[in-house]
Design a protein around this motif. Structure first.
Motif, PDB file in Angstrom:
ATOM      1  N   GLU A  53       0.901  -1.007  -0.019  1.00  0.00           N
ATOM      2  CA  GLU A  53       0.040   0.084  -0.123  1.00  0.00           C
ATOM      3  C   GLU A  53       1.006   1.270   0.181  1.00  0.00           C
ATOM      4  O   GLU A  53       1.837   1.456   1.029  1.00  0.00           O
ATOM      5  CB  GLU A  53      -0.749  -0.019   1.157  1.00  0.00           C
ATOM      6  N   VAL A  54       0.619   1.912  -1.084  1.00  0.00           N
ATOM      7  CA  VAL A  54       1.522   3.382  -1.192  1.00  0.00           C
ATOM      8  C   VAL A  54       0.681   4.349  -0.309  1.00  0.00           C
ATOM      9  O   VAL A  54      -0.580   4.593  -0.597  1.00  0.00           O
ATOM     10  CB  VAL A  54       1.812   3.650  -2.516  1.00  0.00           C
ATOM     11  N   VAL A  69       5.364   3.469   2.331  1.00  0.00           N
ATOM     12  CA  VAL A  69       4.665   2.332   1.742  1.00  0.00           C
ATOM     13  C   VAL A  69       4.547   1.250   3.112  1.00  0.00           C
ATOM     14  O   VAL A  69       5.292   1.526   4.108  1.00  0.00           O
ATOM     15  CB  VAL A  69       5.587   1.748   0.835  1.00  0.00           C
ATOM     16  N   TYR A  71       3.748  -3.115   3.496  1.00  0.00           N
ATOM     17  CA  TYR A  71       3.650  -4.545   2.912  1.00  0.00           C
ATOM     18  C   TYR A  71       3.509  -5.531   3.911  1.00  0.00           C
ATOM     19  O   TYR A  71       3.996  -5.603   5.012  1.00  0.00           O
ATOM     20  CB  TYR A  71       4.976  -4.488   1.660  1.00  0.00           C
ATOM     21  N   GLU A 173       5.867  -5.777  -7.335  1.00  0.00           N
ATOM     22  CA  GLU A 173       4.566  -5.832  -7.567  1.00  0.00           C
ATOM     23  C   GLU A 173       4.212  -4.143  -7.734  1.00  0.00           C
ATOM     24  O   GLU A 173       3.312  -3.852  -8.832  1.00  0.00           O
ATOM     25  CB  GLU A 173       3.808  -6.295  -6.370  1.00  0.00           C
ATOM     26  N   LEU A 174       4.876  -3.280  -7.314  1.00  0.00           N
ATOM     27  CA  LEU A 174       4.657  -1.962  -7.357  1.00  0.00           C
ATOM     28  C   LEU A 174       5.299  -1.363  -8.535  1.00  0.00           C
ATOM     29  O   LEU A 174       4.493  -0.297  -9.161  1.00  0.00           O
ATOM     30  CB  LEU A 174       4.873  -1.136  -6.192  1.00  0.00           C
TER      31      LEU A 174
END
Length: 330
Positions: A53-54, A69, A71, A173-174
């Motif tokens: 999640e950013v 960020v 994770y 992933e990002l």
């Protein structure tokens, strides 16, 4: 030329070793199931969906944007940190950047990154820094380094290594373009200093997503020797604990960065110091000595110590790191 450093420690932070002596420091072979243990840890980390999640934009400088960020990692831990992305255009290189003991509260001298047009994730591993404080894990280094040390399965250092692997998963992933830049998959770089250097040595052998590593004054090298040496910092806490609980000598070999270094198969630059009161140079050089083909050494006069030449020495190291990654990843 060697610099004579004036200090007030009750011991010699050079431990009476010359550079030639340090280059002959042996490397512990490790337990017979060392590889099996770490491969199982890595498999478990790869099974974790990072669910990154950013968060908010923290700052923009040096051609990058820095975001908060978080994770997911092993054991249900959610790791916080920072994500660095190019301000313009796609990323062409990716880095996972570890930190020293005590964690990090902001993105500091790690930016600018070693290569332009790069993305990076800078995690605060479990229990470290304000971003990943946990109710059951001490945040003070002298206590953190002892957390769960009674067994290899519970020792916090294993979880911290997993936090680096899951950081790589989150970054890929990002920034999916990082996985499309080269045949054979991602080619990430790893950087870590002190605590982060030791964790990096433990992480690199098993994760083929990393194509190169840079370890500065790495800790956790040659535990049998470290336990005999006086020092400050987290190593002193382990030494005191071992004196009262000698059975931890059966656990520590699984977390020996020098043993792990013998399994590293990617180019690795080690910056090791001749004088260091917190991470004894013999342990640092044991990590370098364990590496095989592709190893490079950058000798520092001192680590974990403020002296008149520290800024110039840091500048020289930064230049060596840029040159190294430019050659092996550029």
């Amino acid at each position: 030329m060697t610099v004579t450093l004036v200090h007030d420690f009750p011991f010699d932070p050079s431990y009476g070793r010359t550079l030639d002596d340090l280059l002959r420091i042996p490397v512990p072979g490790g337990p017979e199931d060392f590889d099996d243990f770490w491969r199982a840890q890595y498999r478990a980390a790869l099974e974790v969906a990072p669910e990154p999640e950013v968060g908010r934009l923290v700052e923009e400088r040096d051609g990058v944007r820095v975001f908060e960020v978080s994770y997911a990692s092993v054991g249900g831990v959610r790791v916080g940190g920072w994500l660095v992305l190019p301000a313009e255009g796609p990323a062409e290189h990716g880095f996972v950047i570890g930190h020293g003991y005590g964690g990090r509260d902001a993105v500091g001298p790690e930016v600018p990154l070693p290569l332009p047009r790069s993305a990076a994730i800078l995690p605060c591993v479990r229990g470290m820094g304000e971003r990943t404080l946990l109710p059951d894990v001490p945040s003070v280094s002298s206590e953190h380094v002892l957390h769960g040390i009674a067994s290899r399965e519970s020792y916090v250092i294993g979880g911290c290594v997993a936090d680096l692997w899951t950081a790589a998963s989150a970054l890929l992933e990002l920034v999916p373009e990082l996985g499309e830049l080269a045949d054979g998959g991602p080619r990430l770089g790893y950087l870590g200093e002190s605590f982060g250097g030791g964790l990096g040595a433990l992480a690199l052998p098993w994760d083929e997503r990393f194509a190169a590593g840079q370890l500065t004054v790495p800790t956790f090298g040659n535990h049998p020797l470290r336990l005999t040496l006086e020092m400050t910092g987290s190593g002193a806490a382990v030494r005191r604990h071992h004196a009262a609980h000698p059975e931890v000598a059966d656990v520590l070999p699984y977390f020996d960065a020098a043993t792990a270094a013998t399994r590293v198969r990617v180019p690795t630059l080690v910056a090791a110091a001749l004088f260091d009161p917190s991470v004894p140079p013999p342990g640092q050089f044991a990590v370098f000595n364990g590496l095989g083909d592709g190893r490079e050494l950058h000798v520092l006069e001192a680590g974990h110590f403020e002296w008149g030449g520290v800024d110039a020495e840091r500048d020289r190291l930064d230049g060596a790191v840029r040159k190294f990654f430019g050659r092996v990843l550029g």
